[in-house]
Structure formats: structure tokens, C-alpha cells
Scaffold this active site. Structure first.
Site, short mmCIF file in Angstrom:
data_model
loop_
_atom_site.label_atom_id
_atom_site.label_comp_id
_atom_site.label_asym_id
_atom_site.label_seq_id
_atom_site.Cartn_x
_atom_site.Cartn_y
_atom_site.Cartn_z
N ASP A 1 0.84 -1.20 0.00
CA ASP A 1 0.00 0.00 0.00
C ASP A 1 0.88 1.25 0.00
OD1 ASP A 1 0.75 -0.64 2.69
OD2 ASP A 1 -0.79 0.71 3.47
N GLU B 1 -0.15 -0.72 5.91
CA GLU B 1 0.96 -0.18 6.69
C GLU B 1 0.83 1.33 6.82
OE1 GLU B 1 4.85 1.15 8.07
OE2 GLU B 1 3.86 1.76 6.22
ZN LIG Z 1 6.86 2.12 4.15
#
Ligand SMILES: [Zn+2]
Length: 384
Positions: free
Chosen positions: A74, A140
Site C-alpha cells: 500500500d 501499513e
Molecule cells: Zn513504508
């Protein structure tokens, strides 16, 4: 499948995987890894009040040692796309530099991990001398509740045992080979709340002004360093980030004052020892006046992967490829390594972080080639 990291990176950058969207990035990885003989699991995790997020775990081999390559596909949003020299999801190369959101944080490094593993397998009859896994999250950059924590728990529940992990976050300040992260500081947030008694500003004797006390407590809490630093860490640091009374009236002494702060702490402290130290200083400065500290729950504890055989193997590979002896650092913010460290020793090494989260995020294609060579050399040495 090509083991060319530049082609792999361009393919990944063309997937618009802004958190929490998968954007095709994990589908692409699944195709590459399944084609190389990996058993691939696609996992969607959920949490009330949060978006569902896709994750991927893939393993080849059944023997030990088991090396895990970790990362996230992501990316943060590109912002105003018209400000980019090249579109953020086009994977364009100009003058030997690849542009795109995620080029360094961290699809570029994932492409290098993939290329190194494909090349290693091609040189070893498609069988690692041990096991290699990819632990890739799509959560994340967001609130990170449906990512690495759950992926690790899921893997542990099915009996996966990891020996070592390399997380490909961008670790280098200027040049590839500058810095390996062997640990991270912990992070703890708190709010200092001082209570008083409101009253007319012209009659302070009839009031108890909390502003006077919060200033004294803040000064006392900040006066001395929290420690002097340790072998691998800078001193722990407390920073106030906001002081609020919210009083719109000029002639009223308020009844409450608040101050928010964050502490980045090293391996000389635990969350409990920090809380005790800060509260002791505050109590001394409050001189019996009313105050309390509200601590937010934190899953960001300090960790250190002690220098030794594994750290030497990684920094040796970096030095051999780049000609630089990397600094062993624990600087910067937190990362998913703080969760992985509960399962196996983890170090972080990836690309140069100068353009991460910025307009025109980019990576020289030469860095992709060099980072692939670093990972490739680590695989050779690790399974030797
Ligand atoms: Zn990163």
C-alpha cells in the site's frame, strides 16, 4: 517471469494501491510468486470501524532456516497529481530514474526482493536450501489494524516458524548502503491534565489557576533528559505537542489546562518505567496541586536486534555490493518491525528515503539493480 527488478517495479507502481485499496498489487505478486513455485495465501482482515484490507503470505520450501522478506504494497495518496513531473501511477522512467508513488516506500524494494528470489531460485534448481517467505501487507500506511499484526498471528496459528526477517522499508538517508535499521525506539503518547478552580481574573486569591501549575509541571518534566542514551540508541525524548486551555474569555481564570506530549524511548526504558518517571517529576512540581496524566495505549515498544551473525551477514552483503559500511541505526519513527520482532530477529534495509511520501517520489534504476544484488547476496550467504 522476468527477474528484472526494473520491470517488476514498474508493474507494481502501475497498481494504484492507496491504502486500503489492493489496486492489483497483491494479485501481481501472487502471479509472480505462484509462477516461481510459492504457495500463496491471500488474506483479508477485518476490524469493526476500519476498512477490510488484503494481505499476502507466500512460502517456498519446508526446511529451516526460514528467511522472511517483509513489506507493504500500500502507498500514501499522491496528492495533487498535476504537480508530478510524471504521473504517480504510470511507472515512467526518465534519465534512468523511475517515478511513481511507492517507488521507494516501498514497491521498489519489493520488486528487488522478488527479483533476487527469482534469480536465486533459478540458480538453485527452484529449491531454496531452507525456506523463503514473503510477508506483505496492504495496511501499513493507514491505521494498520488489518495488516502485519494479524498476518503474523495468522501465520503463527498455522505453525509457521520464522528464523530471520528482512523488512524492505527505505532506510538510507542519502545513498544506498548508508544505513541498516537494527531496532526502533518505542513511542508513547500522554495528556497532562491540570485541574484548578475558576474565578475572576482580578481576584486570583479566590481561584486556583491551573495555567500556573501546568507551566511548572511541563518545565519540570522537560528539564532533564529522560536518560543519557544507550549503546545503540539516542537518549529518550519527551516533546510536548500541544498546550490547550480553550479559554475565550479575558477575565476568567480557567478551571482546567491540558498538554499533550509524545515520548520516543530507548532500550533503557519500558512503558511502565517511563510513566513512573514522568509522574514522579510532575508530582514534585505540582506541590500538592491537582493533576493527572492520561496515557494512551501503545503497541510501539522499543526493540533491538543485537549485532551478531545475522546483522553481520546483512551489512557484509551491503558493503560488498555498494562499497559502503552501513551505519547500524535505531533512528526514525516506528515501523512494522516492531510487530515482527516478537516472532524473529528483524533488520530493515531498503532504498533511499529522501523522496518518500513526496511529490515526484522516485528511484534511480541503478539503485534497484544494486538493492537486488544486495538481497541476492544475502540469500546466497544465508542459505550457504
Ligand atoms: Zn513504508
Amino acid at each position: 517471469m522476468s527477474a528484472d527488478p526494473i520491470t517488476l517495479a514498474r508493474d507494481l507502481l502501475r497498481c494504484p494501491s492507496v491504502t486500503p485499496r489492493e489496486g492489483g498489487a497483491l494479485t501481481f505478486m501472487e502471479r509472480v510468486l505462484a509462477g516461481a513455485g510459492f504457495t500463496v495465501h491471500r488474506l483479508v482482515f477485518s476490524e469493526p470501524g476500519a476498512d477490510d484490507v488484503e494481505n499476502l503470505y507466500a512460502r517456498i520450501g519446508t526446511a529451516s532456516p526460514h528467511l522472511v522478506l517483509a513489506g507493504h504494497t500500500d502507498v500514501v495518496p499522491p496528492g495533487d497529481e498535476s504537480r508530478w513531473r510524471h504521473p504517480p501511477f504510470a511507472g515512467e522512467i526518465a534519465d534512468g530514474v523511475l517515478f511513481g508513488r511507492g517507488a521507494v516506500d516501498m514497491k521498489g524494494a519489493i520488486a528487488c526482493q522478488l527479483a533476487a528470489v527469482l534469480d536465486y531460485l533459478a540458480a538453485n534448481s527452484s529449491e531454496p536450501k531452507g525456506s523463503i517467505s514473503f510477508l506483505i501487507t496492504g495496511d501499513e500506511e493507514g491505521i494498520a489494524v488489518n495488516g502485519t499484526v494479524k498476518l503474523l498471528r495468522w501465520a503463527a496459528a498455522r505453525g509457521e516458524k520464522f528464523d530471520h526477517c528482512i523488512l524492505g522499508e527505505p532506510t538510507n538517508p542519502k545513498e544506498l548502503g548508508d544505513m541498516v535499521k537494527i531496532g526502533r525506539r518505542g513511542s508513547l503518547n500522554g495528556t497532562l491534565i491540570v485541574s484548578g478552580t475558576e474565578g475572576h481574573v482580578a481576584y486570583p486569591a479566590l481561584a486556583d489557576n491551573p495555567v500556573r501549575r501546568i507551566v511548572a509541571i511541563m518545565a519540570a518534566v522537560m528539564a532533564e533528559p529522560l536518560d543519557a542514551g544507550s549503546a545503540h540508541f539516542d537518549p529518550s525524548n519527551l516533546e510536548f505537542t500541544s498546550v490547550d486551555v480553550g479559554n475565550k474569555t479575558v477575565n476568567v481564570i480557567p478551571s482546567e489546562a491540558r498538554a499533550r506530549f509524545n515520548i520516543r524511548f530507548n532500550d533503557l526504558h519500558t512503558q511502565a518505567s517511563l510513566k513512573a518517571l514522568v509522574e514522579m517529576r510532575a508530582r514534585a512540581a505540582a506541590q500538592g496541586g491537582r493533576f493527572r496524566i492520561e496515557w494512551e495505549p501503545s503497541n510501539a515498544n522499543v526493540f533491538l536486534t543485537k549485532p551478531g551473525v545475522f546483522v553481520d551477514l546483512v551489512s557484509g552483503a551491503i558493503a560488498a555490493v555498494t562499497g559502503r559500511q552501513p551505519e547500524l541505526s535505531t533512528s526514525g519513527g516506528t515501523s512494522d518491525a516492531r510487530f515482527i520482532k516478537d516472532y524473529c530477529p528483524v533488520v530493515e534495509f531498503g532504498l533511499v528515503n529522501a523522496t518518500m511520501h513526496k511529490t515526484d517520489e522516485r528511484v534511480p534504476t541503478a539503485d534497484l539493480v544494486a538493492l537486488t544484488a544486495v538481497y541476492r547476496r544475502i540469500l546466497d550467504r544465508y542459505f550457504a
